[in-house]
Design a protein around this motif. Structure first.
Motif, PDB file in Angstrom:
ATOM      1  N   GLY A 171      43.473  43.392  43.488  1.00  0.00           N
ATOM      2  CA  GLY A 171      44.365  42.384  44.036  1.00  0.00           C
ATOM      3  C   GLY A 171      45.048  42.495  45.318  1.00  0.00           C
ATOM      4  N   LYS A 172      44.802  43.629  46.328  1.00  0.00           N
ATOM      5  CA  LYS A 172      45.478  43.684  47.532  1.00  0.00           C
ATOM      6  C   LYS A 172      44.894  42.735  48.363  1.00  0.00           C
ATOM      7  CE  LYS A 172      43.928  47.936  48.304  1.00  0.00           C
ATOM      8  NZ  LYS A 172      42.980  47.980  46.857  1.00  0.00           N
ATOM      9  N   SER A 173      43.690  42.368  48.525  1.00  0.00           N
ATOM     10  CA  SER A 173      43.289  41.616  49.538  1.00  0.00           C
ATOM     11  C   SER A 173      43.817  40.170  49.281  1.00  0.00           C
ATOM     12  CB  SER A 173      41.685  41.650  49.476  1.00  0.00           C
ATOM     13  OG  SER A 173      41.379  42.720  50.111  1.00  0.00           O
ATOM     14  N   THR A 174      43.840  39.884  47.859  1.00  0.00           N
ATOM     15  CA  THR A 174      44.405  38.319  47.632  1.00  0.00           C
ATOM     16  C   THR A 174      45.905  38.354  47.904  1.00  0.00           C
ATOM     17  OG1 THR A 174      42.768  38.258  45.623  1.00  0.00           O
ATOM     18  CG2 THR A 174      44.925  36.906  45.635  1.00  0.00           C
ATOM     19  N   LEU A 175      46.653  39.424  47.802  1.00  0.00           N
ATOM     20  CA  LEU A 175      48.006  39.306  48.182  1.00  0.00           C
ATOM     21  C   LEU A 175      48.198  39.027  49.736  1.00  0.00           C
ATOM     22  CD1 LEU A 175      50.636  42.105  47.342  1.00  0.00           C
ATOM     23  CD2 LEU A 175      50.420  41.298  49.604  1.00  0.00           C
TER      24      LEU A 175
ATOM     25  N   ILE B 256      49.234  48.200  42.945  1.00  0.00           N
ATOM     26  CA  ILE B 256      48.624  47.219  42.289  1.00  0.00           C
ATOM     27  C   ILE B 256      47.619  47.504  41.225  1.00  0.00           C
ATOM     28  CG2 ILE B 256      47.873  44.746  42.473  1.00  0.00           C
ATOM     29  CD1 ILE B 256      49.159  44.464  44.745  1.00  0.00           C
ATOM     30  N   GLU B 257      47.579  47.063  40.144  1.00  0.00           N
ATOM     31  CA  GLU B 257      46.355  47.524  39.290  1.00  0.00           C
ATOM     32  C   GLU B 257      46.331  46.190  38.367  1.00  0.00           C
ATOM     33  OE1 GLU B 257      46.633  50.805  36.748  1.00  0.00           O
ATOM     34  OE2 GLU B 257      47.570  52.286  38.271  1.00  0.00           O
ATOM     35  N   ASP B 258      44.869  45.691  38.547  1.00  0.00           N
ATOM     36  CA  ASP B 258      44.569  44.407  37.606  1.00  0.00           C
ATOM     37  C   ASP B 258      45.317  43.325  37.945  1.00  0.00           C
ATOM     38  OD1 ASP B 258      42.430  45.899  36.466  1.00  0.00           O
ATOM     39  OD2 ASP B 258      43.369  46.647  35.057  1.00  0.00           O
TER      40      ASP B 258
END
Length: 228
Positions: A40-44, A210-212
């Protein structure tokens, strides 16, 4: 200040990229965002830049809820942020000077401001002697320095770095990190998404893991915590 308040992002295919995450980043902090691929890093990062909008919750940047911005307001948001990517994204037919000055031109800076600011920022990143060179004439580390100069030339309040050392050898990567650390000491907030375990472990900055799509760690002097 950056605030994520109960933010979720569900894509049209049903993928739950972020699931009710909340955190805040104070002005002047240096924060690593880490986690496995697909966490989810790129989404953040995209939510911060308003390339994506949250399904639920609020993303607040310097007091402005960016989730509800109109299209014509987005450029004003992005003037307050600098962004550096893994692949540099330089304009190949422009010189180093022109790549950096272009970032000022698109926000309407005057020629006088550009002539004053661009040499200053190139000096700060150690590239004054490369002002007339083209990207293909530069090493990877030098290209990333140009990308940093371009991101910083409009004096943003915070810098987003998305895997900025991913294409660099370890020595050059540490040189870039030393530069980012110096930029941070001057007051710019730095948010860096990375898989670079050695860098995160060595620098001992705040780590948000972040995980999942869920925050599993938020440590003031954290470590990477994953096997590469």
């Amino acid at each position: 200040m950056i605030i994520f308040s109960n933010v979720s992002k569900i894509y049209e295919n049903g993928a739950n990229a972020l699931d009710n995450i909340s955190f805040f980043i104070e002005r002047g902090e240096f924060v690593f965002v880490v986690g496995p691929s697909g966490a989810g890093k790129s989404t953040l990062i995209k939510l911060l830049m308003h390339e994506e909008t949250p399904t639920a919750g609020d993303v607040i940047v310097n007091g402005v809820n960016v989730s509800g911005l109109k299209q014509n307001q987005i450029p004003f948001l992005r003037r307050n942020m600098g962004v550096v990517f893994q692949d540099f994204r330089l304009l190949p037919k422009k010189t180093v000077y022109e790549n950096v000055s272009f970032a000022m031109e698109i926000v309407g800076a005057s020629r006088r401001e550009i002539r004053r600011q661009v040499p200053n920022i190139l000096s700060m990143v150690g590239l004054s002697h490369k002002a007339k060179a083209y990207p293909t004439q530069l090493s990877g580390g030098e290209q990333q320095r140009v990308a940093l100069a371009r991101a910083l030339v409009n004096n943003p309040s915070f810098l987003i770095a998305d895997e900025p050392t991913g294409n660099l050898n370890p020595r050059t990567a540490m040189e870039i990190m030393e530069l980012l650390s110096e930029i941070n000491k001057r007051g710019t907030t730095v948010i860096m998404a990375t898989h670079a375990k050695d860098i995160v472990d060595q620098m001992k900055k705040r780590v948000i893991a972040i995980e999942d799509g869920v925050i599993v760690r938020d440590e003031a002097r954290g470590v990477y915590g994953y096997e590469n």
